[in-house]
Scaffold this motif. Structure first.
Motif, PDB file in Angstrom:
ATOM      1  N   LEU A  43       0.821  -1.207   0.000  1.00 52.89           N
ATOM      2  CA  LEU A  43       0.000   0.000   0.000  1.00 52.89           C
ATOM      3  C   LEU A  43       0.856   1.258   0.000  1.00 52.89           C
ATOM      4  N   ASP A  44       1.911   1.270   0.793  1.00 52.91           N
ATOM      5  CA  ASP A  44       2.805   2.437   0.821  1.00 52.91           C
ATOM      6  C   ASP A  44       3.371   2.712  -0.563  1.00 52.91           C
ATOM      7  N   GLU A  45       3.845   1.667  -1.226  1.00 56.56           N
ATOM      8  CA  GLU A  45       4.516   1.862  -2.510  1.00 56.56           C
ATOM      9  C   GLU A  45       3.530   2.210  -3.621  1.00 56.56           C
ATOM     10  N   VAL A  46       2.322   1.670  -3.562  1.00 54.38           N
ATOM     11  CA  VAL A  46       1.293   2.053  -4.535  1.00 54.38           C
ATOM     12  C   VAL A  46       1.058   3.559  -4.479  1.00 54.38           C
ATOM     13  N   ALA A  47       0.911   4.088  -3.268  1.00 55.26           N
ATOM     14  CA  ALA A  47       0.680   5.526  -3.107  1.00 55.26           C
ATOM     15  C   ALA A  47       1.903   6.331  -3.530  1.00 55.26           C
ATOM     16  N   GLU A  48       3.088   5.841  -3.196  1.00 58.10           N
ATOM     17  CA  GLU A  48       4.316   6.571  -3.541  1.00 58.10           C
ATOM     18  C   GLU A  48       4.516   6.655  -5.047  1.00 58.10           C
ATOM     19  N   VAL A  49       4.139   5.618  -5.776  1.00 53.91           N
ATOM     20  CA  VAL A  49       4.252   5.648  -7.238  1.00 53.91           C
ATOM     21  C   VAL A  49       3.335   6.708  -7.836  1.00 53.91           C
ATOM     22  N   GLY A  50       2.148   6.904  -7.245  1.00 55.26           N
ATOM     23  CA  GLY A  50       1.219   7.899  -7.760  1.00 55.26           C
ATOM     24  C   GLY A  50      -0.158   7.376  -8.083  1.00 55.26           C
ATOM     25  N   TYR A  51      -0.374   6.083  -7.889  1.00 55.23           N
ATOM     26  CA  TYR A  51      -1.702   5.523  -8.125  1.00 55.23           C
ATOM     27  C   TYR A  51      -2.688   6.033  -7.085  1.00 55.23           C
ATOM     28  N   ASP A  52      -3.953   6.135  -7.500  1.00 53.31           N
ATOM     29  CA  ASP A  52      -5.003   6.362  -6.517  1.00 53.31           C
ATOM     30  C   ASP A  52      -6.010   5.220  -6.489  1.00 53.31           C
ATOM     31  N   TRP A  53      -6.051   4.391  -7.542  1.00 58.12           N
ATOM     32  CA  TRP A  53      -6.978   3.266  -7.596  1.00 58.12           C
ATOM     33  C   TRP A  53      -6.228   1.952  -7.420  1.00 58.12           C
ATOM     34  N   LEU A  54      -6.852   1.010  -6.730  1.00 57.85           N
ATOM     35  CA  LEU A  54      -6.279  -0.319  -6.649  1.00 57.85           C
ATOM     36  C   LEU A  54      -7.371  -1.373  -6.576  1.00 57.85           C
ATOM     37  N   GLU A  55      -6.985  -2.589  -6.974  1.00 55.38           N
ATOM     38  CA  GLU A  55      -7.814  -3.775  -6.807  1.00 55.38           C
ATOM     39  C   GLU A  55      -7.320  -4.494  -5.561  1.00 55.38           C
ATOM     40  N   LEU A  56      -8.228  -5.155  -4.847  1.00 59.72           N
ATOM     41  CA  LEU A  56      -7.889  -5.675  -3.526  1.00 59.72           C
ATOM     42  C   LEU A  56      -7.020  -6.927  -3.549  1.00 59.72           C
ATOM     43  N   GLY A  57      -7.073  -7.705  -4.630  1.00 60.06           N
ATOM     44  CA  GLY A  57      -6.256  -8.910  -4.675  1.00 60.06           C
ATOM     45  C   GLY A  57      -6.856 -10.045  -3.869  1.00 60.06           C
TER      46      GLY A  57
END
Length: 328
Positions: A43-57
């Motif tokens: 979660l930290d790295e997803v936000a750091e990259v710049g994404y705002d949307w994610l799928e839960l997996g």
């Protein structure tokens, strides 16, 4: 404006293709596995990259308590595109139906509680063992098994829609019973469009030599969600030649960083833009297992590349980059 500030902007105006990512792109295939990136680092790295949307997996990888998950996402400026039903493939086996309904209800309840809109059904495990390559059942369904799968998918889509207000997105998958272009087209022809849409996985379809753009154009109204990824044609050719299982090919690097593989992302992006409606386009680069330091740099380059070809940037092919802080 920071990357996170840009990522916090809701897609609007011409921003039809909403760019997201998922745990798979951080090497996550299972709810619990020591070889996988810890969920908080993901979660930290997803936000750091710049994404705002994610799928839960896979259910259970991220916190399954809605209040805790909501807080973890909100603290990082993240939002949910969809949940994932993963690890329950037997829609063609009546005896598996109770377990499929159970996990689908769990995923749907959590997805709806945290603001998601879609449930992606991934039919794995398939007919081969990912590690050994052994066949666990025939690769082709007989007519009765196919009819059972179609009926079950329709019922599952109706359940997801009527009880949770979500949309079922069926995901063709290599080494599953819906993997080729012919099988995908038959599946779409026979399922109920009121309750079932397609999660177009560009990589899995390319792995089986399907034409993604042709599927998008022929089944425009059935494309409800996208997993964007590419396959290394050399490794695909080797997998074909040596009869490898999909998991064995992935371990060799079959799922590659764009734009190095197939299908051509710009052509897919243009075809999706031509649909002229909002779609989630979720990066899903199969990377299990992987070193924990590997996913983030790849995710950053992929995010930047996809935005440059009109996915998530608020512009179409040939329009250039969106202005900083502009619509996404």
């Amino acid at each position: 404006m920071s990357a996170n500030g840009q990522a916090g902007a809701e897609a609007r105006g011409d921003a039809r293709l909403r760019l997201g990512t998922c745990p798979d792109s951080w090497g996550v295939w299972f709810a619990n596995d020591p070889l996988q990136t810890p969920w908080h680092r993901f979660l930290d790295e997803v936000a750091e990259v710049g994404y705002d949307w994610l799928e839960l997996g896979p259910y259970g990888y991220l916190p399954s308590d809605p209040s805790r998950l909501t807080a973890e996402l909100a603290g990082r400026g993240l939002k949910v595109a969809g949940g994932t039903v993963h690890g329950f493939s037997g829609l063609h086996r009546p005896g598996d139906w109770p377990d499929i309904v159970r996990i689908t209800r769990q995923v749907s309840a959590l997805t709806a509680a945290v603001g998601g809109r879609h449930v992606v059904f991934v039919p794995v495990p398939g007919y081969r063992d990912d590690e050994t390559g052994a066949y666990t059942e025939p690769a082709e369904l007989d007519d009765e098994q196919w009819r059972t799968m179609i009926r079950a998918t329709n019922e599952l889509g109706q359940l997801v829609s009527e009880e949770y207000g979500l949309r079922l997105q069926f995901h063709p998958h290599a080494d599953s019973h819906v993997e080729t272009q012919e099988q995908t087209m038959r599946f779409l022809d026979e399922t109920d469009p009121d309750h079932v849409s397609l999660c177009l996985d560009t990589g899995h379809l390319a792995y089986r030599h399907a034409d993604n753009v042709a599927i998008i154009r022929h089944y425009a109204e059935r494309i409800g969600y996208v997993h964007i990824k590419q396959m290394d044609p050399a490794i695909v050719a080797r997998a074909d030649r040596e009869g490898l299982a999909f998991g064995q090919a992935v371990a060799m690097g079959a799922s590659c960083e764009p734009p190095a593989g197939e299908p051509e992302v710009e052509a897919v992006s243009q075809a999706l833009h031509d649909l002229d409606r909002d779609l989630f386009v979720v990066v899903e680069q199969d990377m299990y297992p992987t070193d924990f330091d590997k996913p983030k740099p790849i995710a950053q380059r992929t995010y930047d590349y996809l935005r440059s070809v009109g996915i998530g940037s608020g512009v179409g092919i040939g329009s250039g980059e969106a202005a900083e802080g502009g619509p996404r």
